[in-house]
Motif scaffolding. Structure first.
Motif: not given
Length: 306
Positions: A13-15, A18, A140, A193-194, A197, A200-201
């Motif tokens: 996943s995008h996480l 990252l 960030r 990261w946003t 993000d 969510q992480y």
């Protein structure tokens, strides 16, 4: 904080991507520098950095100490969390105190009461005194336009100053940590990261946070369109009436310049939904120190601030 690696099914996943990038950065610094340190305030981004560092070196301990620049106007909930985490993981914490510099007459209080701009000298002197050659920060690129300009490895000169013209290319995740004696490198493993993000992480990893990040009843007052907490720093003033409101904090800094937002988000899922619908960055919505001028953050970064 869990230190076990995440398990994904199928494509990452995008996480996952990252996380992998950040873990790679921590390991790269460990192999390339002699005296790294992690800036740790007890705020969510520094909490996330420490969680990633724990993952990067597990089952061994994190090979770096922590550093906090204490303004003297920090939120008590956040300081208590900071100390609990340090004790839980057996970490070394260095503290650079703004109050010490005020007591010695090296720094002077600002008329507006905010101490965030006063952090630069204690930070840079602590870096020189301890001879830190790599300093991890939680900045960030989505937070603010000056931070969007910065590389993951950001060179600072012997005066800890940042010159955008000395930025180095970082192609294919190749980082250049070369620096002359007296210089150091600021390292930003969360650059890509946003805010969404991050949350969510944190939800995926079940990372504990200070309660201040979730909706709670708090006595606040209005100033310049923000809900501020009363304190010794100089608020409220005449005409600023305290009131109880349901609020939470999106970012945490000096009490004098960090505003709360009206919110009913009491869980991670509710916070994520709230952020997904927001059109303002966390600093744009709640940080008065970034509103001092159009170039407030860039000016401070040039002087040595993060």
């Amino acid at each position: 904080m869990s230190t076990s690696p995440s398990v994904s099914q199928g494509a990452p996943s995008h996480l996952d991507v990252l996380e992998s990038e950040a873990v790679h950065i921590f390991r790269e610094v460990a192999g390339e520098f002699e005296r790294p340190v992690i800036l740790f305030s007890g705020g969510k981004d520094s909490i996330l950095m420490l969680h990633l560092a724990l993952k990067a070196f597990a089952p061994a301990p994190v090979p770096f100490p922590l550093l906090h620049v204490d303004t003297g106007h920090n939120f008590p909930e956040v300081l208590a969390y900071r100390d609990r985490v340090v004790d839980a993981h057996g970490l070394t914490l260095h503290v650079a105190s703004v109050q010490d510099y005020l007591d010695r007459g090296v720094l002077k209080e600002r008329p507006d009461g905010t101490r965030n701009p006063l952090q630069t000298l204690p930070l840079t002197e602590k870096i020189r005194h301890e001879r830190f050659d790599a300093v991890f920060g939680g900045g960030r690129r989505d937070e603010e336009k000056a931070r969007a300009k910065e590389r993951v490895f950001s060179l600072r000169d012997e005066f800890s100053q940042w010159d955008p013209r000395r930025q180095r290319p970082e192609l294919w995740q190749l980082y250049n940590g070369r620096h002359a004696p007296g210089e150091h490198v600021r390292v930003f493993p969360l650059s890509n990261w946003t805010e969404l993000d991050v949350w969510q992480y944190i939800a995926r990893e079940r990372v504990a946070l200070p309660s201040i990040y979730f909706a709670h009843r708090r006595e606040v007052f209005s100033r310049d369109g923000m809900w501020l907490t009363a304190g010794e720093w100089g608020g409220p003033k005449d005409g600023e009436t305290p009131q109880k409101r349901q609020v939470r904090y999106r970012t945490v800094g000096d009490m004098s310049c960090t505003g709360a937002v009206d919110s009913d988000a009491e869980t991670l899922e509710q916070v994520i939904a709230e952020i997904a619908a927001s059109r303002l960055t966390e600093r744009g919505a709640t940080r008065a120190d970034d509103k001092m001028s159009e170039a407030a953050m860039e000016d401070r970064k040039r002087e040595g601030y993060f």
